[in-house]
Enzyme design. Structure first.
Site, mmCIF file in Angstrom:
data_model
loop_
_atom_site.group_PDB
_atom_site.id
_atom_site.type_symbol
_atom_site.label_atom_id
_atom_site.label_comp_id
_atom_site.label_asym_id
_atom_site.label_seq_id
_atom_site.Cartn_x
_atom_site.Cartn_y
_atom_site.Cartn_z
ATOM 1 N N CYS A 107 0.843 -1.195 0.000
ATOM 2 C CA CYS A 107 0.000 0.000 0.000
ATOM 3 C C CYS A 107 0.885 1.254 0.000
ATOM 4 O O CYS A 107 1.503 1.552 -1.007
ATOM 5 C CB CYS A 107 -0.986 -0.040 1.144
ATOM 6 S SG CYS A 107 -2.455 0.922 0.804
ATOM 7 N N HIS A 122 -3.640 -5.038 0.533
ATOM 8 C CA HIS A 122 -3.088 -5.586 1.781
ATOM 9 C C HIS A 122 -3.165 -7.113 1.775
ATOM 10 O O HIS A 122 -4.134 -7.682 2.300
ATOM 11 C CB HIS A 122 -3.863 -5.030 2.979
ATOM 12 C CG HIS A 122 -3.598 -3.583 3.221
ATOM 13 N ND1 HIS A 122 -2.538 -3.145 3.981
ATOM 14 C CD2 HIS A 122 -4.227 -2.471 2.781
ATOM 15 C CE1 HIS A 122 -2.537 -1.823 4.008
ATOM 16 N NE2 HIS A 122 -3.553 -1.389 3.285
ATOM 17 N N GLU A 138 -1.649 -9.150 3.570
ATOM 18 C CA GLU A 138 -1.549 -9.731 4.926
ATOM 19 C C GLU A 138 -2.914 -10.066 5.515
ATOM 20 O O GLU A 138 -3.023 -10.912 6.396
ATOM 21 C CB GLU A 138 -0.772 -8.778 5.857
ATOM 22 C CG GLU A 138 -1.468 -7.476 6.249
ATOM 23 C CD GLU A 138 -1.287 -6.342 5.258
ATOM 24 O OE1 GLU A 138 -1.026 -6.619 4.066
ATOM 25 O OE2 GLU A 138 -1.436 -5.168 5.660
HETATM 26 N N1 GLN Z 1 -1.908 6.659 2.894
HETATM 27 C C1 GLN Z 1 -2.012 5.923 1.679
HETATM 28 C C2 GLN Z 1 -3.356 6.109 1.003
HETATM 29 O O1 GLN Z 1 -4.304 6.516 1.631
HETATM 30 C C3 GLN Z 1 -1.748 4.447 1.899
HETATM 31 C C4 GLN Z 1 -2.766 3.791 2.755
HETATM 32 C C5 GLN Z 1 -2.300 2.466 3.283
HETATM 33 O O2 GLN Z 1 -1.109 2.165 3.260
HETATM 34 N N2 GLN Z 1 -3.215 1.677 3.785
HETATM 35 O O3 GLN Z 1 -3.483 5.844 -0.155
#
Ligand code: GLN
EC number: 6.3.4.2
Length: 544
Positions: free
Chosen positions: A382, A516, A518
């Site tokens: 992410c 994600h 995970e």
């Molecule tokens: N802050 C980033 C976004 O909002 C990544 C979010 C995250 O890593 N879950 O896109």
């Protein structure tokens, strides 16, 4: 109709009620029953999405896009049953719905009250969506005696009356502390806690007594006597050497058989525990070890990266190696003096996890650069993938490359998304809108490039589905300069607009994902990205 198990906690918080619920679910499942686990959170936030990870640990995202309590992660990891929005409710959400109904005039002039309106809404939530489940386990957050959990206790009391006599069971998790000066285990806190529960009209059927020392039979008998529970239903629950030992340990102490007995079920099949025996065998008998550095922001509290921590261990289980995790605050790589090599050189893999906000971003970008230049296996998740793209853009000569999350920039390699397609159709957001519930959330498909590294990792798949939780996206307009540096866009959203995966084919193992992974990893079914990452780290460990 499903049978209901209500799980409450007493004496203190942090007794591991969530793990207990997950383990009991896994044990019933091992006997062939179909289970579902739900969490009731008494706080007033509508969901934990806006809470700081420092306050509440990680936000666990479901396929259907709910931002839920991290206990749902335990439930899903232990049972393999995908959690849903309908499995987590907070007081905030219940009040929000009731007040919306009141404003619409749905209550036809009635006075809206905690009993019956709030308690009815809680019961409705518990009873909804039963499907063909044999057991629905409901964990109540907080500790008996908390003011805010009272309506939940009252709803349970009512349900225990309204459902069939053999259809509900109450499991109370308590603490039996050891007083070192006296050299004794103390049962009084458990007695008080059960009395408190009884004063709310709930008599526990099974007591799970958390303790640091074995509970002698005499003390079990005492607890049984004072708490009005059969002695066999007083289950000692000693600290476990690993969370993966908990299902087997609780089974050996008789938890699942006592629960079944409480329901009057005498013909239950014996459990097939082979899955848990295999997981614990792999966990306790590793054939090697690797050290992974996680360069993030919330490194002071491991619960903030709960699923990530677990998924890395699962990757170790897949490769039969122990995974040592070094939690590194990205900010330490931002000072003039910072000696990044000293910290990162001993590592066999570098992971930049998800996160929010600018703090530490330059340190994360520096870690990506180190992993790229030194051929160290790298996984960016992410925000971690976004940092890998900014690093790539700077390599391509775009020195001002940044994310609009960190403020206005001339080179928005990462920018806010205001429109995207979902199963429900076009989603739109305003740049300055609400923070709660306004992200790209939940499962979205990604198409994988045919001859890519990720398609091999995913066993030759061309389409995958993974869970998202972010507001910003890598800007596909920068694809060409990024690909010139060798950073290939190997996974895209089905409409080809949103980059989902980037990789460096000229690097031993370098992958960034916008989602994600995970969240979907299980100890008995490790996520392929984590198995692959740990396998690469193992190769790296043989080189250094
Ligand atoms: N802050 C980033 C976004 O909002 C990544 C979010 C995250 O890593 N879950 O896109």
């Amino acid at each position: 109709m499903a049978r209901y198990i209500f799980i409450t906690g007493g004496v203190v918080s942090s007794l591991g009620k969530g793990l207990m619920a997950a383990s009991l679910g896994a044990l019933l499942q091992a006997r062939g029953y179909k289970v579902r686990i739900r969490k009731f959170d008494p706080y007033l936030n509508v969901d934990p999405g806006t809470m700081s990870p420092y306050q509440h640990g990680e936000v666990y995202v479901t396929d259907d896009g709910a931002e839920t309590d991290l206990d749902l992660g335990h439930y899903e990891r232990f049972t393999g049953v995908s959690a849903r929005q309908a499995d987590n409710v907070t007081s905030g959400r219940i009040y929000q719905q009731i007040i919306a109904k009141e404003r619409r005039g749905d209550y036809l002039g009635a006075t809206v009250q905690v009993i019956p309106h709030v308690t009815d809404a809680i019961k409705e939530f518990a009873l909804a969506d039963q499907g063909d489940h044999d057991f629905i386990l409901c964990e109540i957050g907080g500790t008996v005696g908390d003011i805010e959990s009272l309506p939940f206790m009252e709803a349970i009391r009512q349900l225990r009356n309204e459902l069939e006599p053999n259809q509900t069971l109450s499991v109370h998790v308590t603490l039996v502390p050891y007083i070192a000066a006296a050299g004794e285990l103390k049962t009084k806190p458990t007695q008080h806690s059960v009395r408190e529960l009884a004063s709310l009209g709930i008599k526990p059927d099974v007591l799970l007594c958390r303790a640091e020392h074995p509970i002698p039979e005499s003390e079990r008998r005492k607890i049984a006597n004072f708490c009005n529970v059969r002695m066999e239903a007083v289950i000692p629950a000693l600290d476990a050497p690993s969370i993966y030992s908990v299902p087997l340990q609780y089974h050996n102490e008789g938890l699942d058989s006592e629960v079944l007995r409480g329901f009057g079920i005498t013909d239950a099949p014996e459990p097939d525990l082979s899955r848990w025996l295999d997981v614990t065998d792999r966990y306790f008998n590793p054939e090697g070890e690797v050290t992974i550095g996680v360069v993030g922001k919330y490194v002071g509290l491991q619960d903030a990266y709960k699923s990530l921590n677990e998924a890395l261990i699962h990757g170790g289980l897949a490769n039969r190696v122990k995974v040592n995790i070094r939690w590194i605050d990205a900010e330490v790589f931002e000072g003039e003096e910072s000696d990044i090599a000293a910290k990162l050189e001993p590592l066999h893999g570098i992971l930049v996890p998800g996160g929010f906000g600018e703090r530490g971003s330059e340190g994360k970008i520096a870690s990506v650069k180190f992993a790229r230049e030194r051929d160290v296996p790298f996984l960016g998740i992410c925000l971690g993938m976004q940092m890998a793209c900014i690093e790539g853009a700077r390599l391509a000569g775009l020195e001002k490359a940044s994310s609009t999350e960190f403020g206005p920039t001339q080179e928005p390699v990462v920018g806010i998304i205001t429109e995207w397609m979902s199963k429900e159709g076009l989603q739109t957001r305003e740049a300055g809108g609400d923070l709660g519930g306004t992200m790209r959330l939940g499962a979205y498909p990604a198409m994988l490039a045919g001859n890519s590294h990720v398609s091999t990792i995913y066993g030759g798949a061309s389409e995958i589905s993974e869970r998202h939780r972010h507001r910003y996206e890598v800007n596909a307009a920068y694809r060409e300069p990024l690909e010139r540096t060798g950073l290939v866009f190997s996974g895209m959203s089905p409409d080809g607009l949103l980059p989902e995966i980037v990789e460096r084919p000229d690097h031993p193992w370098f992958v960034g994902v916008q989602y994600h992974p995970e969240l979907k990893s299980k100890p008995f079914d490790p996520h392929p990205l984590f198995s692959g990452f740990i396998a690469a780290a193992l190769r790296q460990s043989r080189l250094v």
